[in-house]
Design a protein around this motif. Structure first.
Motif, mmCIF file in Angstrom:
data_model
loop_
_atom_site.group_PDB
_atom_site.id
_atom_site.type_symbol
_atom_site.label_atom_id
_atom_site.label_comp_id
_atom_site.label_asym_id
_atom_site.label_seq_id
_atom_site.Cartn_x
_atom_site.Cartn_y
_atom_site.Cartn_z
ATOM 1 N N TRP A 1 0.880 -1.161 0.000
ATOM 2 C CA TRP A 1 0.000 0.000 0.000
ATOM 3 C C TRP A 1 0.919 1.211 0.000
ATOM 4 O O TRP A 1 1.584 1.475 0.990
ATOM 5 N N ASP B 1 -5.246 -8.101 7.352
ATOM 6 C CA ASP B 1 -4.174 -7.236 7.861
ATOM 7 C C ASP B 1 -3.454 -7.819 9.075
ATOM 8 O O ASP B 1 -3.627 -7.358 10.209
ATOM 9 N N TRP C 1 -8.264 -7.983 -6.584
ATOM 10 C CA TRP C 1 -8.537 -8.341 -5.175
ATOM 11 C C TRP C 1 -9.632 -7.429 -4.661
ATOM 12 O O TRP C 1 -9.602 -6.221 -4.867
ATOM 13 N N ARG D 1 -11.250 -10.219 0.713
ATOM 14 C CA ARG D 1 -10.898 -10.219 2.135
ATOM 15 C C ARG D 1 -12.006 -10.916 2.935
ATOM 16 O O ARG D 1 -11.755 -11.830 3.683
ATOM 17 N N ASP E 1 -2.679 -0.993 -5.131
ATOM 18 C CA ASP E 1 -3.543 -0.692 -3.990
ATOM 19 C C ASP E 1 -4.330 0.585 -4.311
ATOM 20 O O ASP E 1 -4.238 1.137 -5.414
ATOM 21 N N ILE E 2 -5.077 1.082 -3.330
ATOM 22 C CA ILE E 2 -6.070 2.133 -3.599
ATOM 23 C C ILE E 2 -5.565 3.380 -4.328
ATOM 24 O O ILE E 2 -6.362 4.096 -4.914
ATOM 25 N N TRP F 1 -12.588 4.954 2.345
ATOM 26 C CA TRP F 1 -11.434 5.698 1.788
ATOM 27 C C TRP F 1 -11.832 6.990 1.081
ATOM 28 O O TRP F 1 -11.202 8.027 1.300
ATOM 29 N N HIS G 1 3.118 -8.328 1.120
ATOM 30 C CA HIS G 1 2.304 -7.104 1.131
ATOM 31 C C HIS G 1 2.530 -6.376 2.447
ATOM 32 O O HIS G 1 2.718 -7.000 3.484
ATOM 33 N N ILE H 1 -6.889 -3.370 -6.929
ATOM 34 C CA ILE H 1 -7.831 -3.596 -5.819
ATOM 35 C C ILE H 1 -9.189 -2.997 -6.203
ATOM 36 O O ILE H 1 -9.257 -2.012 -6.952
ATOM 37 N N ASP I 1 -11.683 -5.745 -1.648
ATOM 38 C CA ASP I 1 -11.345 -5.385 -0.263
ATOM 39 C C ASP I 1 -12.483 -4.638 0.432
ATOM 40 O O ASP I 1 -13.425 -4.173 -0.202
ATOM 41 N N MET I 2 -12.336 -4.506 1.751
ATOM 42 C CA MET I 2 -13.212 -3.719 2.624
ATOM 43 C C MET I 2 -14.663 -4.197 2.513
ATOM 44 O O MET I 2 -15.602 -3.427 2.678
ATOM 45 N N TRP J 1 -7.222 -13.595 0.867
ATOM 46 C CA TRP J 1 -5.994 -13.456 1.654
ATOM 47 C C TRP J 1 -6.453 -13.211 3.079
ATOM 48 O O TRP J 1 -7.614 -12.881 3.314
ATOM 49 N N PHE K 1 1.606 -7.359 7.297
ATOM 50 C CA PHE K 1 1.077 -6.126 6.691
ATOM 51 C C PHE K 1 1.392 -4.921 7.582
ATOM 52 O O PHE K 1 2.111 -4.009 7.187
HETATM 53 C C1 GLC Z 1 -7.029 -2.772 3.856
HETATM 54 C C2 GLC Z 1 -6.497 -4.044 3.220
HETATM 55 C C3 GLC Z 1 -5.038 -3.868 2.887
HETATM 56 C C4 GLC Z 1 -4.873 -2.673 1.969
HETATM 57 C C5 GLC Z 1 -5.458 -1.429 2.614
HETATM 58 C C6 GLC Z 1 -5.465 -0.246 1.681
HETATM 59 O O1 GLC Z 1 -6.440 -2.563 5.085
HETATM 60 O O2 GLC Z 1 -6.706 -5.151 4.051
HETATM 61 O O3 GLC Z 1 -4.533 -5.025 2.282
HETATM 62 O O4 GLC Z 1 -3.533 -2.475 1.684
HETATM 63 O O5 GLC Z 1 -6.790 -1.676 3.007
HETATM 64 O O6 GLC Z 1 -6.230 -0.507 0.563
#
Ligand code: GLC
Length: 688
Positions: free
Chosen positions: A171, A422, A307, A406, A199-200, A273, A480, A236, A309-310, A419, A455
């Protein structure tokens, strides 16, 4: 044998794929307590009885001695005192009591599993509503029970073969330059590398299905540039869709009514986010199809994996609660805050994130019926990933797409892997990683792995090295780390050559790992097994929670303590030990059954070949495309005759059932090797 019992009027989760007739009466083995509010299943455990299962969770392989709660949570602290992680996997196998059996509670709301927590010998399972389908399984062995269960829930997800390569993530990779640097860091030192995760920050202000034009001015071109270096980019996708006028995904979702709503019909606003978001109502079939189709935007630009997430879903704050919080804080502003009022003040802010009361504030539209979220909470991540998986079947029917999530519920294993979220750069999380793998396999999640090196928190070189040695065997092998932590790409450390050699072993093992994965998926079997599932008559095996069987031929015993120069290993039978430093740099020793202390320096990893089993080993390569599986060494520990069933396919398509995918190898005591299969092979036999 599997029997089904139905209580009340259960929500149809689509966890299972077989239709079974419902039995009359109550489930066997348990005392069932039914009230209007809840269902309780009570069972007395024998002293020596073991309780296996519960998928993704804290603590050991034998789950006795704690209380676990199925309530998918964004929980970044995987500590012993936690009761929930990101998933809900309500499957247990009881072994060593009066009778051996498995049980699956197909209920998508909150469940607690008190496994000898309140009383050492009491198992009490409490469902927060009186509606559930319960499946009870009996069989010849734990493995047989698991297999029946796996057949009940359908075939596990199969990723493309490249997804078994070594993958790098962090990230904090912001733009093309950052990604190029990481690729160069590996390629220059000839450290194998298969993919880079985005990542984001690749998105435009965290908006799903967008790419930031400043950071990636010509994204399709960049994807091509990476592919030319055999690198797959894996972006992501987050659960929350940014609330922003003019953003097409938002606008369309509003227009079609595809986001989750409150009781009053307004859209539920959460903060993640991007700030304010709406959640796509993935429990609504049409909305799920719509959201899934959005992945096309990235597929069209050359992307072949994602992937999710959240998707518990994680809620930093619910807007309504935030508004109330500001009002209450304003009330406290000019007060003299004493103990109570100060605690009230900190509690206000502290209880904003992932407040389970917010689960009662929004609804899903399921076939026209409004379902309050808390009653189906554990299905959100599952259905977000199902949205993608179902879409890939439509959008990419011939080619496999990498997908993992996740959050999960049983059923999601058909659409993707997971996966383990965190974790931290802690030695005990390395052990937790190992312990979680078999229980995940029990519920069909085969494509899985933990963040190598951890992580959160700062990793050290030795931790990353030892973790890489364990992750060597997990189908998902990804390093990661979180923004702000110490950088842990392996080329940044001192012993780059040792890392190169160790990661290359993964490519040496690729033929075996892929073959074992595919057989496990296609035959509803476990890829990672605890010793006790195989050595069923061995009293001691059930106490071993730091070694695993990997596929048909191997046992692993990773080192998980800092500064350790080796470890104790228990061998339920005679085995051939391989001490690997590199794919062609290892020593071997035959060890008798029993307890051993075995040396393993920091750059050495231990692999054990079982009697009459074979490990096929290639020379490795810098990426999966480079691995030559037609020239292999067959490392055989022959007692009478060693055998191996070798699955191979093109690694991309879906012709899984083709009998040509299977080769069969036998090796005699004198080293004579017979291989029958549809491919030409050059096999060099090494007797152990
Ligand atoms: C969450 C995910 C992590 C990622 C982060 C930012 O914490 O579990 O893998 O890097 O968000 O997107």
């Amino acid at each position: 044998m599997i029997t089904k019992y139905t209580y009340g009027n259960p929500f149809q989760t689509d966890a299972v794929v077989q239709k079974l007739e419902v039995q009359n009466g109550d489930v066997p083995y348990f005392t069932v307590v039914k009230t209007e509010e809840q269902l309780q299943f009570e069972y007395t455990l024998e002293n020596e009885e073991k309780v296996y299962g519960l998928g993704e969770n804290v603590r050991g392989i034998n789950k006795r001695g704690w209380i676990y709660k199925s309530c998918c949570a964004d929980e970044p602290n995987h500590l012993e005192d936690r009761t929930s992680l990101y998933a809900s996997h309500n499957f247990l196998v009881l072994d060593g009591g009066k009778e051996q059996f498995g049980v699956f509670f197909d209920y998508p709301g909150i469940i607690t599993f008190d496994v000898g927590y309140t009383h050492l010998n009491e198992l009490k399972i409490t469902l927060s509503e009186p509606d559930a389908d319960v499946y009870v399984m009996t069989g010849e062995s734990i493995l047989d029970i698991v297999k029946q269960f796996r057949q009940l829930i359908g075939r596990s997800y199969i990723p493309p073969k490249w997804a078994f390569g070594y993958q790098q993530s962090r990230w904090g990779y912001m733009n093309e330059a950052d990604i190029r640097e990481v690729v160069k860091g590996h390629r220059e030192k000839k450290i194998p590398l298969e993919s880079i995760y985005m990542d984001i920050d690749y998105m435009e202000r965290f908006k799903d299905f967008t790419v930031n034009q400043e950071r990636f001015p010509d994204f399709p071109e960049f994807v091509k540039e990476m592919k030319a270096q055999h690198i797959h980019l894996v972006p992501i996708i987050d659960a929350g869709v940014k609330v922003e006028e003019g953003y097409d995904v938002y606008e369309e979702g509003i227009e079609k009514g595809y986001f989750c709503k409150k009781e009053n019909g307004e859209y539920f606003v959460a903060g993640v986010w991007p700030g304010k978001v709406h959640f796509p109502d993935v429990l609504n079939k049409e909305a799920r199809e719509w959201f899934g189709n959005k992945y096309q935007v990235l597929l069209d630009q050359g992307i072949e994996g994602f992937w999710n997430d959240m998707n518990e879903p994680s809620i930093f704050f619910a807007q309504d609660r935030m508004d109330e919080t500001f009002d209450k804080i304003a009330e406290l502003k000019d007060k003299n805050l004493d103990l109570d009022t100060f605690q009230q003040f900190t509690g206000l802010v502290g209880s904003l994130a992932n407040n389970t009361d917010d689960f009662k504030k929004f609804y899903h539209n399921v076939d026209g019926k409004m379902m309050r979220h808390d009653k189906v909470h554990n299905l959100f991540g599952y259905n977000m990933t199902r949205a993608a998986g179902e879409a890939f079947e439509r959008l990419s029917p011939e080619k496999r797409i990498l997908m993992f999530s996740r959050s999960s519920y049983i059923g999601m294993h058909r659409y993707g892997g997971i996966w383990t979220g965190d974790n931290k750069s802690w030695w005990n999380h390395l052990l937790l990683n190992l312990r979680m793998m078999p229980s995940l396999n029990m519920v069909g999640i085969l494509y899985t792995g933990a963040d190598i090196g951890g992580f959160g928190a700062d990793a050290t070189e030795d931790l990353v090295m030892r973790w890489t040695q364990l992750a060597m065997f997990s189908p998902l092998m990804r390093n990661h780390s979180a923004m702000g932590t110490r950088e842990q790409e392996v080329y940044r450390f001192d012993h780059v050559e040792e890392f190169r050699k160790i990661i290359n072993i993964r490519y040496g093992l690729l033929a075996y790992i892929y073959s074992e994965y595919m057989k496990s998926a296609l035959n509803s079997e476990m890829y990672f097994k605890p010793l006790s599932f195989v050595y069923t008559d061995d009293e001691f095996a059930s106490q071993v929670e730091d070694q695993l069987l990997v596929g048909d031929s191997l046992m692993i015993a990773p080192v998980y303590n800092q500064n350790a120069k080796g470890r104790y290993v228990y061998l339920p039978e005679e085995m051939a030990m391989l001490r690997f430093r590199g794919v062609d740099d290892y020593d071997t020793e035959i060890l008798p059954a029993g307890h051993h202390y075995v040396g393993a320096g920091l750059f050495e990893m231990l692999v054990f070949v079982r009697p009459d089993k074979i490990l096929v080993l290639t020379d490795g390569g810098e990426c999966t495309d480079e691995v030559d599986c037609d020239h292999v060494k067959a490392l055989a520990f022959v007692k009478t005759k060693a055998e191996y069933v070798w699955y191979e396919d093109d690694g991309m398509g879906k012709d899984y059932e083709n009998p040509d995918n299977y080769g069969r190898m036998t090796i005699e005591k004198d080293g004579n090797c017979v291989y029958t299969g549809s491919r030409e092979k050059k096999i060099e036999v090494k007797l152990l």
